[in-house]
Structures are given as C-alpha cells and as structure tokens.
Write a protein that holds these residues in place. Structure first.
Motif, mmCIF file in Angstrom:
data_model
loop_
_atom_site.group_PDB
_atom_site.id
_atom_site.type_symbol
_atom_site.label_atom_id
_atom_site.label_comp_id
_atom_site.label_asym_id
_atom_site.label_seq_id
_atom_site.Cartn_x
_atom_site.Cartn_y
_atom_site.Cartn_z
ATOM 1 N N LYS A 282 45.649 32.204 42.138
ATOM 2 C CA LYS A 282 46.054 32.580 40.792
ATOM 3 C C LYS A 282 47.350 33.370 40.800
ATOM 4 C CE LYS A 282 41.464 32.785 38.612
ATOM 5 N NZ LYS A 282 41.799 31.887 37.495
ATOM 6 N N GLN A 283 48.135 33.207 39.740
ATOM 7 C CA GLN A 283 49.366 33.965 39.607
ATOM 8 C C GLN A 283 49.120 35.348 39.015
ATOM 9 O OE1 GLN A 283 51.991 31.321 37.430
ATOM 10 N NE2 GLN A 283 52.861 30.539 39.329
ATOM 11 N N ARG A 284 47.928 35.568 38.480
ATOM 12 C CA ARG A 284 47.532 36.888 37.995
ATOM 13 C C ARG A 284 46.010 36.943 37.969
ATOM 14 N NH1 ARG A 284 50.762 37.728 32.908
ATOM 15 N NH2 ARG A 284 49.363 39.486 32.529
ATOM 16 N N ILE A 285 45.474 38.160 38.113
ATOM 17 C CA ILE A 285 44.015 38.293 38.185
ATOM 18 C C ILE A 285 43.479 39.219 37.092
ATOM 19 C CG2 ILE A 285 43.773 37.724 40.624
ATOM 20 C CD1 ILE A 285 43.752 40.739 41.235
ATOM 21 N N ASP A 286 44.302 39.551 36.099
ATOM 22 C CA ASP A 286 43.819 40.432 35.034
ATOM 23 C C ASP A 286 42.707 39.785 34.221
ATOM 24 O OD1 ASP A 286 45.802 38.643 34.186
ATOM 25 O OD2 ASP A 286 46.487 39.945 32.565
ATOM 26 N N GLU A 287 42.711 38.442 34.122
ATOM 27 C CA GLU A 287 41.688 37.772 33.324
ATOM 28 C C GLU A 287 40.337 37.707 34.015
ATOM 29 O OE1 GLU A 287 43.680 34.335 35.582
ATOM 30 O OE2 GLU A 287 44.248 36.287 34.722
ATOM 31 N N ILE A 288 40.317 37.995 35.315
ATOM 32 C CA ILE A 288 39.029 38.010 36.035
ATOM 33 C C ILE A 288 38.711 39.417 36.539
ATOM 34 C CG2 ILE A 288 39.141 35.566 36.690
ATOM 35 C CD1 ILE A 288 40.066 36.455 39.486
ATOM 36 N N TRP A 289 39.403 40.398 36.013
ATOM 37 C CA TRP A 289 39.234 41.775 36.444
ATOM 38 C C TRP A 289 37.946 42.371 35.885
ATOM 39 C CZ3 TRP A 289 41.693 44.174 40.163
ATOM 40 C CH2 TRP A 289 41.604 45.572 40.276
ATOM 41 N N SER A 290 37.346 43.279 36.621
ATOM 42 C CA SER A 290 36.173 44.007 36.131
ATOM 43 C C SER A 290 36.252 45.458 36.584
ATOM 44 C CB SER A 290 34.879 43.362 36.619
ATOM 45 O OG SER A 290 34.770 43.447 38.032
ATOM 46 N N GLU A 291 35.492 46.315 35.914
ATOM 47 C CA GLU A 291 35.590 47.756 36.129
ATOM 48 C C GLU A 291 34.976 48.227 37.450
ATOM 49 O OE1 GLU A 291 37.353 50.003 34.228
ATOM 50 O OE2 GLU A 291 38.075 48.099 33.440
ATOM 51 N N ASP A 292 34.239 47.360 38.134
ATOM 52 C CA ASP A 292 33.622 47.786 39.397
ATOM 53 C C ASP A 292 34.456 47.403 40.608
ATOM 54 O OD1 ASP A 292 33.122 45.013 39.454
ATOM 55 O OD2 ASP A 292 31.317 45.307 40.670
ATOM 56 N N LEU A 293 35.661 46.886 40.384
ATOM 57 C CA LEU A 293 36.505 46.444 41.495
ATOM 58 C C LEU A 293 37.326 47.601 42.065
ATOM 59 C CD1 LEU A 293 37.738 42.981 40.158
ATOM 60 C CD2 LEU A 293 35.994 43.413 41.905
ATOM 61 N N VAL A 294 37.310 47.701 43.397
ATOM 62 C CA VAL A 294 38.048 48.743 44.104
ATOM 63 C C VAL A 294 39.202 48.089 44.872
ATOM 64 C CG1 VAL A 294 37.929 50.551 45.860
ATOM 65 C CG2 VAL A 294 35.984 50.158 44.338
ATOM 66 N N SER A 295 40.399 48.635 44.698
ATOM 67 C CA SER A 295 41.596 48.037 45.299
ATOM 68 C C SER A 295 42.110 48.872 46.470
ATOM 69 C CB SER A 295 42.701 47.896 44.249
ATOM 70 O OG SER A 295 42.269 47.074 43.174
ATOM 71 N N PHE A 296 42.480 48.169 47.531
ATOM 72 C CA PHE A 296 43.049 48.780 48.725
ATOM 73 C C PHE A 296 44.456 48.222 48.935
ATOM 74 C CE2 PHE A 296 38.497 48.774 49.212
ATOM 75 C CZ PHE A 296 38.181 49.951 49.864
ATOM 76 N N LEU A 297 45.426 49.105 49.047
ATOM 77 C CA LEU A 297 46.771 48.694 49.443
ATOM 78 C C LEU A 297 46.929 49.007 50.929
ATOM 79 C CD1 LEU A 297 48.911 49.851 46.388
ATOM 80 C CD2 LEU A 297 48.262 47.514 47.005
ATOM 81 N N ILE A 298 47.342 47.993 51.673
ATOM 82 C CA ILE A 298 47.415 48.068 53.132
ATOM 83 C C ILE A 298 48.856 47.849 53.575
ATOM 84 C CG2 ILE A 298 46.662 46.923 55.269
ATOM 85 C CD1 ILE A 298 44.062 46.205 53.767
ATOM 86 N N GLY A 299 49.297 48.623 54.552
ATOM 87 C CA GLY A 299 50.671 48.532 55.034
ATOM 88 C C GLY A 299 51.066 47.129 55.462
ATOM 89 N N CYS A 300 52.345 46.828 55.312
ATOM 90 C CA CYS A 300 52.867 45.480 55.582
ATOM 91 C C CYS A 300 54.084 45.556 56.496
ATOM 92 C CB CYS A 300 53.244 44.804 54.262
ATOM 93 S SG CYS A 300 54.059 43.209 54.460
ATOM 94 N N SER A 301 54.158 44.617 57.433
ATOM 95 C CA SER A 301 55.280 44.606 58.378
ATOM 96 C C SER A 301 56.605 44.251 57.712
ATOM 97 C CB SER A 301 54.997 43.630 59.523
ATOM 98 O OG SER A 301 54.811 42.310 59.040
ATOM 99 N N PHE A 302 56.581 43.710 56.491
ATOM 100 C CA PHE A 302 57.836 43.458 55.790
ATOM 101 C C PHE A 302 58.602 44.762 55.603
ATOM 102 C CE2 PHE A 302 56.430 39.377 53.311
ATOM 103 C CZ PHE A 302 56.359 38.699 54.506
ATOM 104 N N THR A 303 57.879 45.889 55.566
ATOM 105 C CA THR A 303 58.510 47.188 55.366
ATOM 106 C C THR A 303 59.476 47.524 56.495
ATOM 107 O OG1 THR A 303 56.579 47.978 54.144
ATOM 108 C CG2 THR A 303 58.046 49.646 55.052
ATOM 109 N N PHE A 304 59.077 47.261 57.747
ATOM 110 C CA PHE A 304 59.972 47.659 58.842
ATOM 111 C C PHE A 304 61.083 46.645 59.110
ATOM 112 C CE2 PHE A 304 56.257 46.135 61.669
ATOM 113 C CZ PHE A 304 56.823 44.904 61.989
ATOM 114 N N GLU A 305 61.053 45.520 58.412
ATOM 115 C CA GLU A 305 62.083 44.514 58.666
ATOM 116 C C GLU A 305 63.487 45.019 58.326
ATOM 117 O OE1 GLU A 305 59.653 40.306 58.381
ATOM 118 O OE2 GLU A 305 60.669 41.020 56.579
ATOM 119 N N SER A 306 63.607 45.821 57.267
ATOM 120 C CA SER A 306 64.941 46.328 56.915
ATOM 121 C C SER A 306 65.488 47.216 58.024
ATOM 122 C CB SER A 306 64.891 47.095 55.597
ATOM 123 O OG SER A 306 64.085 48.249 55.722
ATOM 124 N N GLN A 307 64.596 47.958 58.690
ATOM 125 C CA GLN A 307 65.052 48.811 59.791
ATOM 126 C C GLN A 307 65.458 47.972 61.000
ATOM 127 O OE1 GLN A 307 65.160 51.530 57.465
ATOM 128 N NE2 GLN A 307 65.275 52.433 59.517
#
Length: 258
Positions: free
Chosen positions: A93-118
């Motif tokens: 899906k290009q967006r998930i707001d239409e399947i969102w619910s209040e019991d969902l917990v989101s985790f943001l996890i580090g990405c190697s794209f971050t160190f590519e600029s360095q």
C-alpha cells in the motif's frame, strides 16, 4: 530537498520510489507496526538484536507522529508499505491510514541509508546511488536471538567497496551504532549463506568489479524476514528501501553519540 518537503511529496503520491540517496544529510528509519499485544516481545527482540534492529523511537499505541519529523505521519509519509498476515506478504500500500487502528504500536529502526552520506563525504563511492538504484539486500543464515514469537534470519545490505577503502568504510560506519554500525561481514558471501550474490532478496544488484570487496551490514528489513519465518499474525512495515526520512540531521546524531 528538505525532509518535510519529501514527506509532503510522498504523502501526495508524487514520490513513490526508494529513498536511497535522498535527503542525504538526514537520518532515515525503517518502520515496524504491530498490535499492542506483540509490542513487548518485539521490543525485547530489538534489545537482543541491536545490530539488525537498533531502535530510534517507539510510539505510543495509536500514535503516528514521530518526534523526529515535524507534522509527520508514519501512516502516509513512506513511499510504500508491506502488509503481513500470518507470516505472508498479503498487500502493498502507498498509505496505511485507512487500515490504522488505535492498538497499533510503531517502531522506528535505524537505517544504513543514514551513514551513506558520510561514506560519500569520505570519498567512498556507492554505486547504487550513482545508478539511482535501491541497495541490494540478502537473507543470510545468521540467526537472530529469539524473543517470544520473534525469531528468524538476519537480513543484510551489501555495498561493493574498492579494496583500498574497505577499512575506511568500516571505520566510518562504526560511528553510527544506531544505524547498524560496522559491517557484520566482509568478503565471501557464501560464508553467511548467500549462494548467488547476483540475486538479492530485496533491492537491486549493481555488480562487483575487479578490485572491489563486497561489504555487508545488518539491515532493518530483518523484521520482515522474521515475520515470514515466525508467521506473525499481523504486521505492517515499510517496503525495503522505502524509508521514513526524519528532520534529524546526521551531524546532530553524531554529536549526540559523543
């Protein structure tokens, strides 16, 4: 382009491809969204596997705005999402707001794209960026440490690096422990269970030339391999290579780590 402008472009459906090489001075993050009942086990999984799943932020149940992105919405600000049910990829899906619910917990996890600029600032060439391709990612036979229902193989990203710059690349990326840090393997892919380097499980292969060494970093796509292996009942993630781009500058991240 500023991250806020990119997020708006994604939300409007204008940017629908990977984010490798985009907003290079800003931290990018993988996304895992789970029902609240699985959140503790997954948090424990990330703590036991910090190389592949370094936590950047955990949102409260139902929350969808990251503190690292002003006016952000993790339900709409990623170019493509994957929907898993019982360990199977059932939708994209290009967006998930239409399947969102209040019991969902989101985790943001580090990405190697971050160190590519360095790496680029260190004069280390990255061919997938030069060719506007997604980075190549592979499932390995390196097993993660189990936590609750979560277990399975580590996924790695691969970048071919000139032999003379391998040590330098390892040293630069080691400065980013929350973005997977130093490589988990250098050299022969067969040693970590990759039988055909020309056929990545995710992303695009860009070739390995004479005088280059393949370098492998732990990858935030690992939870998706875990979902397939452990047959997680329900999980939403980013599509490999399609990241959440934050307003957090790489230089700010590096300063915080000192």
């Amino acid at each position: 382009m500023l991250p806020s402008e990119l997020r708006t472009s994604i939300r409007c459906g204008k940017h629908q491809t990977h984010t490798s090489g985009v907003c290079q001075d800003y931290v990018q993050a993988n996304l895992v969204v789970l029902p609240k009942e699985y959140a503790f086990d997954f948090l424990l999984f990330t703590m036991r596997n910090p190389k592949s799943c370094p936590i950047v932020e955990v949102l409260e149940p139902g929350q969808f705005q990251s503190k690292y992105g002003k006016n952000s919405d993790i339900r709409t600000d990623i170019p493509l999402y994957h929907v898993y049910e019982d360990g199977q990829l059932v939708d994209k899906k290009q967006r998930i707001d239409e399947i969102w619910s209040e019991d969902l917990v989101s985790f943001l996890i580090g990405c190697s794209f971050t160190f590519e600029s360095q790496l680029i600032k260190g004069d280390i060439p990255l061919r997938h960026i030069e060719e506007n391709k997604n980075v190549a990612m592979y499932q390995t036979d390196i097993q993660t440490e189990k936590a609750g229902v979560f277990e399975g193989p580590m996924v790695v990203s691969m970048r071919p690096i000139p032999d003379s710059l391998v040590q330098k690349a390892a040293e630069i990326t080691a400065l980013f422990p929350k973005m997977h840090g130093a490589p988990v393997h250098i050299g022969d892919p067969a040693e970590i269970g990759i039988q055909d380097i020309t056929k990545p499980d995710y992303g695009d292969f860009v070739g390995i030339r004479d005088g280059e060494t393949p370098m492998f970093w732990a990858c935030g796509v690992t939870p998706q391999a875990v979902a397939l292996h452990a047959k997680i009942p329900y999980m939403l993630t980013h599509s490999p290579g399609c990241m959440f781009v934050t307003d957090w500058k790489n230089e700010e991240y590096l300063q915080e780590g000192k």
